[in-house]
Scaffold this active site. Structure first.
Site, PDB file in Angstrom:
ATOM      1  N   GLY A  17      -5.163  -2.917  -4.882  1.00 13.77           N
ATOM      2  CA  GLY A  17      -5.140  -1.490  -5.241  1.00 13.77           C
ATOM      3  C   GLY A  17      -5.913  -1.019  -3.721  1.00 13.77           C
ATOM      4  O   GLY A  17      -5.949  -1.679  -2.921  1.00 13.77           O
ATOM      5  N   MET A  19      -7.609   1.803  -1.465  1.00 11.94           N
ATOM      6  CA  MET A  19      -9.050   2.318  -1.109  1.00 11.94           C
ATOM      7  C   MET A  19      -9.250   3.208  -2.229  1.00 11.94           C
ATOM      8  O   MET A  19      -8.658   4.115  -3.384  1.00 11.94           O
ATOM      9  CB  MET A  19      -9.164   3.133   0.467  1.00 11.94           C
ATOM     10  CG  MET A  19      -9.402   2.208   1.527  1.00 11.94           C
ATOM     11  SD  MET A  19      -9.552   2.524   3.384  1.00 11.94           S
ATOM     12  CE  MET A  19     -11.128   3.047   2.552  1.00 11.94           C
ATOM     13  N   PHE A  20     -10.494   3.010  -2.905  1.00  9.87           N
ATOM     14  CA  PHE A  20     -11.490   3.676  -3.731  1.00  9.87           C
ATOM     15  C   PHE A  20     -10.841   3.114  -5.061  1.00  9.87           C
ATOM     16  O   PHE A  20     -11.260   4.309  -6.164  1.00  9.87           O
ATOM     17  CB  PHE A  20     -11.239   4.924  -3.453  1.00  9.87           C
ATOM     18  CG  PHE A  20     -11.840   6.037  -2.026  1.00  9.87           C
ATOM     19  CD1 PHE A  20     -13.086   5.785  -1.456  1.00  9.87           C
ATOM     20  CD2 PHE A  20     -10.496   6.320  -1.125  1.00  9.87           C
ATOM     21  CE1 PHE A  20     -13.738   6.518  -0.651  1.00  9.87           C
ATOM     22  CE2 PHE A  20     -11.231   7.041   0.406  1.00  9.87           C
ATOM     23  CZ  PHE A  20     -12.327   6.551   0.765  1.00  9.87           C
ATOM     24  N   SER A  21     -10.326   2.160  -5.424  1.00  8.82           N
ATOM     25  CA  SER A  21     -10.117   1.908  -6.535  1.00  8.82           C
ATOM     26  C   SER A  21     -10.495   0.525  -7.290  1.00  8.82           C
ATOM     27  O   SER A  21     -10.689   0.881  -8.369  1.00  8.82           O
ATOM     28  CB  SER A  21      -8.631   1.211  -6.251  1.00  8.82           C
ATOM     29  OG  SER A  21      -8.348  -0.018  -5.775  1.00  8.82           O
ATOM     30  N   GLY A  22     -11.705   0.565  -6.174  1.00 11.02           N
ATOM     31  CA  GLY A  22     -12.893   0.538  -7.680  1.00 11.02           C
ATOM     32  C   GLY A  22     -12.656  -1.612  -7.810  1.00 11.02           C
ATOM     33  O   GLY A  22     -13.334  -2.725  -7.866  1.00 11.02           O
ATOM     34  N   LYS A  23     -12.467  -2.030  -5.844  1.00 13.76           N
ATOM     35  CA  LYS A  23     -11.795  -3.917  -6.095  1.00 13.76           C
ATOM     36  C   LYS A  23     -13.172  -4.163  -5.856  1.00 13.76           C
ATOM     37  O   LYS A  23     -13.939  -5.199  -5.584  1.00 13.76           O
ATOM     38  CB  LYS A  23     -11.199  -3.843  -4.473  1.00 13.76           C
ATOM     39  CG  LYS A  23      -9.948  -3.352  -5.332  1.00 13.76           C
ATOM     40  CD  LYS A  23      -8.711  -3.817  -3.548  1.00 13.76           C
ATOM     41  CE  LYS A  23      -9.257  -3.434  -2.723  1.00 13.76           C
ATOM     42  NZ  LYS A  23      -9.212  -1.778  -2.544  1.00 13.76           N
ATOM     43  N   ASP A  89     -13.501 -10.230  -0.367  1.00 19.34           N
ATOM     44  CA  ASP A  89     -14.358  -9.308  -0.301  1.00 19.34           C
ATOM     45  C   ASP A  89     -13.104  -8.407   1.510  1.00 19.34           C
ATOM     46  O   ASP A  89     -12.997  -9.650   1.952  1.00 19.34           O
ATOM     47  CB  ASP A  89     -15.425  -8.570  -0.416  1.00 19.34           C
ATOM     48  CG  ASP A  89     -14.866  -6.724  -0.794  1.00 19.34           C
ATOM     49  OD1 ASP A  89     -13.465  -6.745  -1.322  1.00 19.34           O
ATOM     50  OD2 ASP A  89     -15.353  -5.674  -0.150  1.00 19.34           O
ATOM     51  N   GLU A  90     -11.881  -7.871   0.824  1.00 20.28           N
ATOM     52  CA  GLU A  90     -11.185  -7.680   2.173  1.00 20.28           C
ATOM     53  C   GLU A  90     -10.223  -8.725   2.273  1.00 20.28           C
ATOM     54  O   GLU A  90     -10.444  -8.775   3.706  1.00 20.28           O
ATOM     55  CB  GLU A  90     -11.726  -6.890   3.242  1.00 20.28           C
ATOM     56  CG  GLU A  90     -12.603  -5.624   3.090  1.00 20.28           C
ATOM     57  CD  GLU A  90     -12.408  -4.101   2.380  1.00 20.28           C
ATOM     58  OE1 GLU A  90     -11.112  -4.268   2.410  1.00 20.28           O
ATOM     59  OE2 GLU A  90     -13.391  -3.442   2.735  1.00 20.28           O
TER      60      GLU A  90
END
Ligand code: ADP
Ligand code: MG
Ligand code: ZN
Length: 200
Positions: A17, A19-23, A89-90
């Site tokens: 998703g 950025m800021f989508s809560g991943k 992550d990332e």
């Protein structure tokens, strides 16, 4: 919808998703639950920016979990030895070798949760994400709230001095002061450049 997980062996879950989508939040939630279930859980992330909190994954809302920053995907194989659940992550920032590394972890029985941007700021597939999405047993594409219209956002807007970034800018700019917003497709803007610049 039927979503079952293998009863034997490892598997790959991808959370993607804009950025800021809560991943990161979702990654932390899943790995915390694994710990609560008595499993050994580890989060790793790419070492791209040393000024950041290098020992943790931190979500935009402040959720936080210990993480190990690594430079090359190969390092993860040794680090993850003995862990049941491995969060990454990332994941879009890792070199292509991340695919083989994840495959190896899954083959030796681990649950791997990989979170990352599916699209770069231009809306193009980001790093190894297409390959990972294809190989995963389970895929979730999260939406953010569009900073412009409040609708469901699936894209990431890069802004340079408040204006849409040119499409030929570098995909990864470590330490840059660029700002990012979540945007829906119709609010997403790209300063146009020669189409040839988009062919990477
Ligand atoms: P990601 O890892 O996908 O960038 P995070 O997990 O770090 O996302 O942050 C998600 C949190 O960011 C949300 O729970 C919310 O509190 C906050 N947030 C800030 N701006 C937005 C937005 N435009 N849409 C959704 N959540 C937002
Ligand atoms: Mg994140
Ligand atoms: Zn919008």
């Amino acid at each position: 919808m039927i979503r079952l997980l293998p009863e034997r062996g490892g598997w790959l879950e991808v959370v993607c998703g804009p950025m800021f989508s809560g991943k990161s939040e979702e990654l932390i939630r899943r790995l915390r639950r694994a710990e609560i279930a008595g499993q050994r859980a580890l989060i790793v992330k790419p070492r791209i920016d040393d000024r950041y909190d290098i020992g943790h994954v931190v979500s935009h809302a402040g959720a936080k979990m210990r993480a190990v920053a690594v430079s090359r995907p190969e390092e993860i194989v040794g680090l993850a030895d003995g862990y049941d659940a491995i969060g990454i992550d990332e994941v879009q920032f890792f070199a292509d070798e991340i695919v083989a590394v994840i495959e190896r972890l899954v083959e030796r029985g681990a649950r791997v949760v990989a979170a990352g941007l599916d699209q770069d700021f231009r809306g193009l597939p980001f790093g190894a994400m297409p390959e990972l999405l294809c190989r995963a047993e389970l895929v979730d594409k999260l939406q953010a709230v569009c900073h412009r219209c409040g609708g469901p956002a699936t894209m990431t807007q890069r802004l340079v001095d408040g204006a849409p970034a040119p499409a030929d800018g570098a995909t990864i700019v470590v330490g840059a002061l660029d700002a990012y917003e979540a945007r829906c497709r119709s609010c997403h803007e790209l300063r146009t450049v020669e189409l040839s610049a988009l062919a990477r």
